[in-house]
Design a protein around this motif. Structure first.
Motif, short mmCIF file in Angstrom:
data_model
loop_
_atom_site.label_atom_id
_atom_site.label_comp_id
_atom_site.label_asym_id
_atom_site.label_seq_id
_atom_site.Cartn_x
_atom_site.Cartn_y
_atom_site.Cartn_z
N VAL A 180 0.80 -1.22 0.00
CA VAL A 180 0.00 0.00 0.00
C VAL A 180 0.84 1.27 0.00
CG1 VAL A 180 -1.62 1.36 1.38
CG2 VAL A 180 -1.99 -1.07 1.06
N GLU A 181 1.97 1.26 0.69
CA GLU A 181 2.75 2.51 0.78
C GLU A 181 3.34 2.94 -0.55
OE1 GLU A 181 6.03 -0.53 1.97
OE2 GLU A 181 3.91 -0.34 2.37
N TYR A 182 3.32 2.08 -1.56
CA TYR A 182 3.82 2.46 -2.88
C TYR A 182 2.69 3.05 -3.70
CZ TYR A 182 7.80 -0.35 -1.55
OH TYR A 182 8.88 -0.86 -0.89
N ARG A 183 2.83 4.30 -4.12
CA ARG A 183 1.81 4.94 -4.93
C ARG A 183 1.89 4.47 -6.37
NH1 ARG A 183 2.84 10.98 -3.18
NH2 ARG A 183 4.89 10.24 -3.68
N VAL A 184 3.07 4.14 -6.83
CA VAL A 184 3.27 3.67 -8.20
C VAL A 184 3.52 2.17 -8.14
CG1 VAL A 184 4.69 3.83 -10.26
CG2 VAL A 184 4.22 5.88 -8.92
N CYS A 185 2.80 1.42 -8.93
CA CYS A 185 2.97 -0.04 -8.92
C CYS A 185 3.17 -0.54 -10.34
CB CYS A 185 1.75 -0.71 -8.28
SG CYS A 185 1.92 -2.50 -8.10
N GLY A 186 4.26 -1.20 -10.58
CA GLY A 186 4.56 -1.74 -11.90
C GLY A 186 4.20 -3.21 -12.02
N LYS A 187 3.55 -3.75 -10.99
CA LYS A 187 3.15 -5.16 -10.98
C LYS A 187 1.64 -5.25 -10.79
CE LYS A 187 7.45 -6.81 -8.93
NZ LYS A 187 8.03 -7.53 -7.79
N VAL A 188 0.92 -5.01 -11.88
CA VAL A 188 -0.53 -5.03 -11.85
C VAL A 188 -1.01 -6.03 -12.89
CG1 VAL A 188 -2.64 -3.65 -12.05
CG2 VAL A 188 -0.54 -2.59 -11.22
N SER A 189 -1.98 -6.86 -12.52
CA SER A 189 -2.54 -7.80 -13.48
C SER A 189 -3.99 -7.44 -13.80
CB SER A 189 -2.45 -9.24 -12.98
OG SER A 189 -3.25 -9.42 -11.84
N TYR A 190 -4.36 -7.73 -15.03
CA TYR A 190 -5.70 -7.45 -15.56
C TYR A 190 -6.24 -8.76 -16.08
CZ TYR A 190 -8.92 -5.72 -19.27
OH TYR A 190 -9.98 -5.48 -20.10
N THR A 191 -7.38 -9.17 -15.57
CA THR A 191 -8.07 -10.32 -16.14
C THR A 191 -9.43 -9.81 -16.59
OG1 THR A 191 -6.96 -11.82 -14.62
CG2 THR A 191 -8.92 -12.67 -15.75
N GLY A 192 -9.63 -9.76 -17.89
CA GLY A 192 -10.89 -9.27 -18.46
C GLY A 192 -11.66 -10.43 -19.05
N THR A 193 -12.89 -10.62 -18.59
CA THR A 193 -13.74 -11.71 -19.06
C THR A 193 -14.96 -11.14 -19.78
OG1 THR A 193 -13.05 -13.05 -17.17
CG2 THR A 193 -15.00 -13.79 -18.37
N SER A 194 -15.18 -11.61 -20.99
CA SER A 194 -16.34 -11.17 -21.77
C SER A 194 -17.61 -11.78 -21.19
CB SER A 194 -16.18 -11.62 -23.23
OG SER A 194 -17.40 -11.47 -23.93
N LYS A 195 -18.61 -10.96 -20.94
CA LYS A 195 -19.89 -11.46 -20.46
C LYS A 195 -20.61 -12.27 -21.55
CE LYS A 195 -20.97 -7.79 -17.15
NZ LYS A 195 -21.92 -6.70 -16.87
N LYS A 196 -20.36 -11.92 -22.80
CA LYS A 196 -21.03 -12.57 -23.92
C LYS A 196 -20.46 -13.96 -24.22
CE LYS A 196 -22.26 -11.78 -28.76
NZ LYS A 196 -22.17 -10.86 -29.89
N THR A 197 -19.12 -14.06 -24.27
CA THR A 197 -18.50 -15.32 -24.69
C THR A 197 -17.88 -16.12 -23.55
OG1 THR A 197 -16.32 -14.35 -25.09
CG2 THR A 197 -17.92 -14.29 -26.92
N GLN A 205 -14.90 -15.74 -22.64
CA GLN A 205 -13.46 -15.76 -22.89
C GLN A 205 -12.77 -14.69 -22.06
OE1 GLN A 205 -13.15 -15.37 -27.19
NE2 GLN A 205 -12.72 -17.56 -27.32
N ALA A 206 -11.55 -15.01 -21.62
CA ALA A 206 -10.80 -14.09 -20.76
C ALA A 206 -9.42 -13.81 -21.35
CB ALA A 206 -10.66 -14.67 -19.36
N ILE A 207 -8.90 -12.64 -21.01
CA ILE A 207 -7.54 -12.27 -21.36
C ILE A 207 -6.84 -11.82 -20.08
CG2 ILE A 207 -8.17 -9.89 -21.96
CD1 ILE A 207 -5.93 -10.04 -24.13
N VAL A 208 -5.59 -12.23 -19.92
CA VAL A 208 -4.80 -11.85 -18.75
C VAL A 208 -3.61 -11.03 -19.24
CG1 VAL A 208 -3.45 -12.68 -16.79
CG2 VAL A 208 -5.50 -13.93 -17.51
N LEU A 209 -3.45 -9.85 -18.66
CA LEU A 209 -2.39 -8.93 -19.06
C LEU A 209 -1.64 -8.43 -17.84
CD1 LEU A 209 -4.54 -6.77 -21.49
CD2 LEU A 209 -2.98 -8.61 -22.14
N ARG A 210 -0.42 -7.97 -18.05
CA ARG A 210 0.37 -7.32 -16.99
C ARG A 210 0.52 -5.86 -17.35
NH1 ARG A 210 1.20 -9.58 -12.37
NH2 ARG A 210 3.30 -8.81 -12.22
N GLY A 211 0.50 -5.01 -16.32
CA GLY A 211 0.64 -3.58 -16.59
C GLY A 211 1.09 -2.83 -15.36
N LYS A 212 0.67 -1.56 -15.28
CA LYS A 212 1.12 -0.69 -14.20
C LYS A 212 0.08 0.36 -13.89
CE LYS A 212 3.55 2.42 -17.34
NZ LYS A 212 4.82 3.04 -17.67
#
Length: 117
Positions: free
Chosen positions: A40-57, A59-66
């Motif tokens: 929490v004490e880090y305001r900037v984080c370069g280790k963030v994951s995104y899992t986006g799942t389509s409600k229609k299909t 299907q999911a995609i997993v990405l790394r970001g910041k």
């Protein structure tokens, strides 16, 4: 800053040594799970994951970001703007207000407003 983080900080529920924080954004077409792997004490984080799942299909995609920060004030407090993730030439942006924007170059592929859970 995301409402869940503000609430957790105000209640003292997240310690400075916690390993990860997660939030879910629900848009009309997607369920997006964002997980920060920084304390929490880090305001900037370069280790963030995104899992986006389509409600229609389903299907999911997993990405790394910041995280992305905006303008900073005289006390070095920087405004949290959201997150950015890349998949080749496709850029996924999730704003602190809950807006999902997916683009390739100047072309916007998806733009949806969601609600943080």
């Amino acid at each position: 800053m995301k409402p869940a983080i503000l609430l957790a900080l105000s209640l003292g529920a997240i310690s400075a040594t916690s390993a990860a924080r997660a939030d879910i954004l629900i848009t009309p077409s997607f369920i997006i799970n964002i997980e920060e792997e920084c304390a929490v004490e880090y305001r900037v984080c370069g280790k963030v994951s995104y899992t986006g799942t389509s409600k229609k299909t389903g299907q999911a995609i997993v990405l790394r970001g910041k995280t992305v920060e905006g303008k900073c004030d005289e006390n070095s407090f920087c405004e949290f703007e959201g997150y950015i993730f890349r998949n080749g030439t496709t850029v996924y942006r999730v704003s602190s207000e809950g807006k999902l924007t997916v683009s390739q170059g100047a072309k916007t592929l998806v733009e949806e407003k969601g609600v943080w859970q």
